[in-house]
Design a protein around this motif. Structure first.
Motif, PDB file in Angstrom:
ATOM      1  N   UNK A 144      19.875   3.009 -14.596  1.00 16.55           N
ATOM      2  CA  UNK A 144      18.881   3.187 -15.658  1.00 16.55           C
ATOM      3  C   UNK A 144      17.449   3.349 -15.121  1.00 16.55           C
ATOM      4  N   UNK A 145      17.053   2.506 -14.161  1.00 13.73           N
ATOM      5  CA  UNK A 145      15.685   2.602 -13.658  1.00 13.73           C
ATOM      6  C   UNK A 145      15.445   3.895 -12.869  1.00 13.73           C
ATOM      7  N   UNK A 146      16.464   4.384 -12.178  1.00 19.30           N
ATOM      8  CA  UNK A 146      16.336   5.649 -11.450  1.00 19.30           C
ATOM      9  C   UNK A 146      16.246   6.806 -12.449  1.00 19.30           C
ATOM     10  N   UNK A 147      17.091   6.769 -13.465  1.00 19.46           N
ATOM     11  CA  UNK A 147      17.065   7.809 -14.494  1.00 19.46           C
ATOM     12  C   UNK A 147      15.704   7.827 -15.190  1.00 19.46           C
ATOM     13  N   UNK A 148      15.169   6.628 -15.474  1.00 18.46           N
ATOM     14  CA  UNK A 148      13.850   6.539 -16.118  1.00 18.46           C
ATOM     15  C   UNK A 148      12.787   7.196 -15.247  1.00 18.46           C
ATOM     16  N   UNK A 149      12.783   6.870 -13.961  1.00 21.34           N
ATOM     17  CA  UNK A 149      11.785   7.439 -13.048  1.00 21.34           C
ATOM     18  C   UNK A 149      11.899   8.959 -12.977  1.00 21.34           C
ATOM     19  N   UNK A 150      13.111   9.449 -12.930  1.00 19.27           N
ATOM     20  CA  UNK A 150      13.301  10.909 -12.834  1.00 19.27           C
ATOM     21  C   UNK A 150      12.853  11.621 -14.104  1.00 19.27           C
ATOM     22  N   UNK A 151      13.214  11.060 -15.253  1.00 16.42           N
ATOM     23  CA  UNK A 151      12.772  11.660 -16.516  1.00 16.42           C
ATOM     24  C   UNK A 151      11.251  11.602 -16.639  1.00 16.42           C
ATOM     25  N   UNK A 152      10.679  10.441 -16.335  1.00 21.15           N
ATOM     26  CA  UNK A 152       9.227  10.286 -16.440  1.00 21.15           C
ATOM     27  C   UNK A 152       8.517  11.224 -15.468  1.00 21.15           C
ATOM     28  N   UNK A 153       9.050  11.359 -14.279  1.00 16.90           N
ATOM     29  CA  UNK A 153       8.451  12.261 -13.293  1.00 16.90           C
ATOM     30  C   UNK A 153       8.498  13.709 -13.738  1.00 16.90           C
TER      31      UNK A 153
END
Length: 186
Positions: A144-153
């Protein structure tokens, strides 16, 4: 005969070569400008910069640009509207990213403001959501935290504000996790 020789026709030669050293600079500049404008619309500054880089004298360039504006071949307002539509539809760029691009193309601040005034917060959220949903399909299997970072980026690189990014990423991830739970029970 090589491929390049077959492809190149006399009409495709550079105007300065086609007209020789005695050619009228205004005719040469007009031909260059028309050739450039057949590819896509340009802002006045952008077209002027290209002509100057090709060796068109500054006074001839200015006179020719004025004439093109008078006859409607060059219009920064139309250019800005078309550029904005294109970049928002194809690249999903934010209002601020489009503003920066128009500024680099030499479009006047008032023209930019007028062009972008109809784009509100809801429009930004909708476009960012479309982009995030597309990207979500690629990252939903990650932690979840990796997916969040990728989407936010991905959204930040398109110029969206941190408020829009946070709202959209949370919404898309919450919807995506609800969808995946629903798929398991069907």
């Amino acid at each position: 005969m090589t491929f390049q020789q077959r492809r190149r026709r006399p009409a495709e030669e550079a105007p300065s070569q086609a007209h020789g050293p005695d050619a009228n600079p205004m005719d040469v500049a007009r031909e260059m400008a028309l050739r450039i404008l057949t590819l896509r619309d340009h802002s006045r500054q952008e077209l002027g910069d290209k002509l100057l880089a090709k060796g068109v004298p500054e006074d001839v360039c200015g006179e020719m640009l004025d004439r093109f504006e008078d006859v409607g071949l060059l219009n920064d307002q139309n250019f800005a509207e078309q550029w904005t539509r294109s970049r928002r539809n194809s690249r999903k760029l934010s209002r601020m990213a489009v503003r920066r691009e128009l500024q680099t193309k030499g479009v006047d601040r008032d023209v930019i403001d007028q062009t972008l005034e109809g784009i509100g917060h809801d429009d930004e959220v909708q476009l960012a959501t479309e982009l995030a949903q597309k990207k979500w399909r690629q990252v939903k299997s990650l932690p979840r935290e990796v997916a969040y970072r990728r989407l936010a980026g991905a959204l930040a690189r398109k110029g969206y504000s941190s408020a829009v990014v946070g709202q959209v990423v949370r919404d898309v991830m919450d919807e995506g996790s609800d969808d995946s739970l629903g798929d398991e029970f069907e």
